[in-house]
Design an enzyme around this catalytic site. Sequence first.
Site, PDB file in Angstrom:
ATOM      1  N   ASN A   1       0.772  -1.201  -0.145  1.00  0.00           N
ATOM      2  CA  ASN A   1      -0.123   0.277  -0.122  1.00  0.00           C
ATOM      3  C   ASN A   1       0.537   1.290   0.188  1.00  0.00           C
ATOM      4  OD1 ASN A   1      -1.663   2.196   0.040  1.00  0.00           O
ATOM      5  ND2 ASN A   1      -2.672   1.528   2.671  1.00  0.00           N
ATOM      6  N   TRP A   2       1.177   1.933  -1.373  1.00  0.00           N
ATOM      7  CA  TRP A   2       2.174   3.086  -1.259  1.00  0.00           C
ATOM      8  C   TRP A   2       1.229   4.232  -1.097  1.00  0.00           C
ATOM      9  CZ3 TRP A   2       3.871   3.014  -7.281  1.00  0.00           C
ATOM     10  CH2 TRP A   2       4.848   0.988  -6.932  1.00  0.00           C
ATOM     11  N   LYS A   3      -0.152   4.251  -0.989  1.00  0.00           N
ATOM     12  CA  LYS A   3      -0.837   5.277   0.274  1.00  0.00           C
ATOM     13  C   LYS A   3       0.164   6.470  -1.114  1.00  0.00           C
ATOM     14  CE  LYS A   3      -0.310   2.960   4.992  1.00  0.00           C
ATOM     15  NZ  LYS A   3      -0.058   3.669   6.162  1.00  0.00           N
TER      16      LYS A   3
ATOM     17  N   GLU B   1      -7.470   4.965   7.831  1.00  0.00           N
ATOM     18  CA  GLU B   1      -6.876   6.688   6.936  1.00  0.00           C
ATOM     19  C   GLU B   1      -8.268   7.128   5.849  1.00  0.00           C
ATOM     20  OE1 GLU B   1      -2.952   5.866   5.478  1.00  0.00           O
ATOM     21  OE2 GLU B   1      -2.356   4.908   7.028  1.00  0.00           O
TER      22      GLU B   1
ATOM     23  N   SER C   1       2.996  -1.856  10.605  1.00  0.00           N
ATOM     24  CA  SER C   1       4.170  -2.264  10.871  1.00  0.00           C
ATOM     25  C   SER C   1       4.842  -3.185  10.615  1.00  0.00           C
ATOM     26  CB  SER C   1       4.378  -1.457  12.223  1.00  0.00           C
ATOM     27  OG  SER C   1       3.604  -0.720  12.737  1.00  0.00           O
TER      28      SER C   1
ATOM     29  N   HIS D   1      -9.385   1.260   3.615  1.00  0.00           N
ATOM     30  CA  HIS D   1      -8.513   1.146   5.110  1.00  0.00           C
ATOM     31  C   HIS D   1      -8.608   1.987   6.413  1.00  0.00           C
ATOM     32  CE1 HIS D   1      -4.216   2.685   6.552  1.00  0.00           C
ATOM     33  NE2 HIS D   1      -4.042   1.788   5.587  1.00  0.00           N
TER      34      HIS D   1
ATOM     35  N   GLY E   1       1.554   2.645  10.628  1.00  0.00           N
ATOM     36  CA  GLY E   1       2.896   3.119  10.744  1.00  0.00           C
ATOM     37  C   GLY E   1       3.620   3.926  11.937  1.00  0.00           C
TER      38      GLY E   1
ATOM     39  N   GLU F   1      -5.689  -4.693  10.412  1.00  0.00           N
ATOM     40  CA  GLU F   1      -4.878  -4.172  10.421  1.00  0.00           C
ATOM     41  C   GLU F   1      -5.511  -3.171  11.733  1.00  0.00           C
ATOM     42  OE1 GLU F   1      -2.396  -2.291   6.894  1.00  0.00           O
ATOM     43  OE2 GLU F   1      -4.732  -1.162   6.293  1.00  0.00           O
TER      44      GLU F   1
ATOM     45  N   GLY G   1       2.128  -1.374   4.081  1.00  0.00           N
ATOM     46  CA  GLY G   1       2.755   0.663   3.721  1.00  0.00           C
ATOM     47  C   GLY G   1       3.760   0.673   3.945  1.00  0.00           C
ATOM     48  N   GLY G   2       4.378   1.446   5.114  1.00  0.00           N
ATOM     49  CA  GLY G   2       5.889   1.731   4.775  1.00  0.00           C
ATOM     50  C   GLY G   2       6.966   0.579   4.266  1.00  0.00           C
TER      51      GLY G   2
END
Length: 252
Positions: A10-12, A98, A214, A96, A174, A168, A235-236
Amino acid sequence: MTRAKIVAGNWKMHMDLEEGKALTSEILKQLPDGGSTIILGTPFIHLATIAPMLTSHNNVVVAAQNCHQEASGAYTGEISAAMIASTGAKAVILGHSERRSYFAESDEMIYNKTKAALSQGLQPIVCVGESLELREAGEHLSFVATQLKKSLFGLSGSDFDKVVIAYEPVWAIGTGKTASPEQAQEMHAHIRKVVAEAYDSETGDKVSILYGGSVKPSNAVEIFGKPDVDGGLIGGASLNADDFIAIVKALS
Ligand code: PGA
């Protein structure tokens, strides 16, 4: 029961077009042989460019990170499921945390988005997960059950079979704080049980449930080793080819 094993990035809101192409090339170069499905969840602007880069890799697809629930109309700035499908994308991340918190997406909207995605042949990856307050209050299991019920359980059995669930925990996204493998396993087993109660035990057994929050090369093996964890939503660590590939390898 063999379930689809999936690592989804997930590159966001990261990576311009050139950076996204370079990251994709690097990931493809390092990709191990294996049975897992790899999903690159990119910003909308990358989809049409990255989809053709993947045609010689039948286990790698590109996904959007959201879609609008309506088929078309006067919704300035929005993107429909049909538009996403027209780029060659095969999946879409929905609900998601976010999106739920910054863009006020309700379970009902996520249900409608899931229906819209399915109507265009896109695979929905639907996210659920509790806040730290809910976990500390001991309400995480019932909260996630309610999210599942409202966001997904209106679907027919044949539509539900096309859905991937991502658990999640909001407090792990994150933050560098991962759920322990035991916490992930507890929730994944719970999700499977709730799905089995809503549909049937076969449906519960075969739905792929990804853990997200994470995930890193250093913890992926342990988390993916749990019996009800079928992969990850990353993600990251999906923004770095070496890290992402190490996580892909941890699943195989
Ligand atoms: P993270 O994000 O891996 O950076 O915690 C996961 C996600 O939000 O999907």
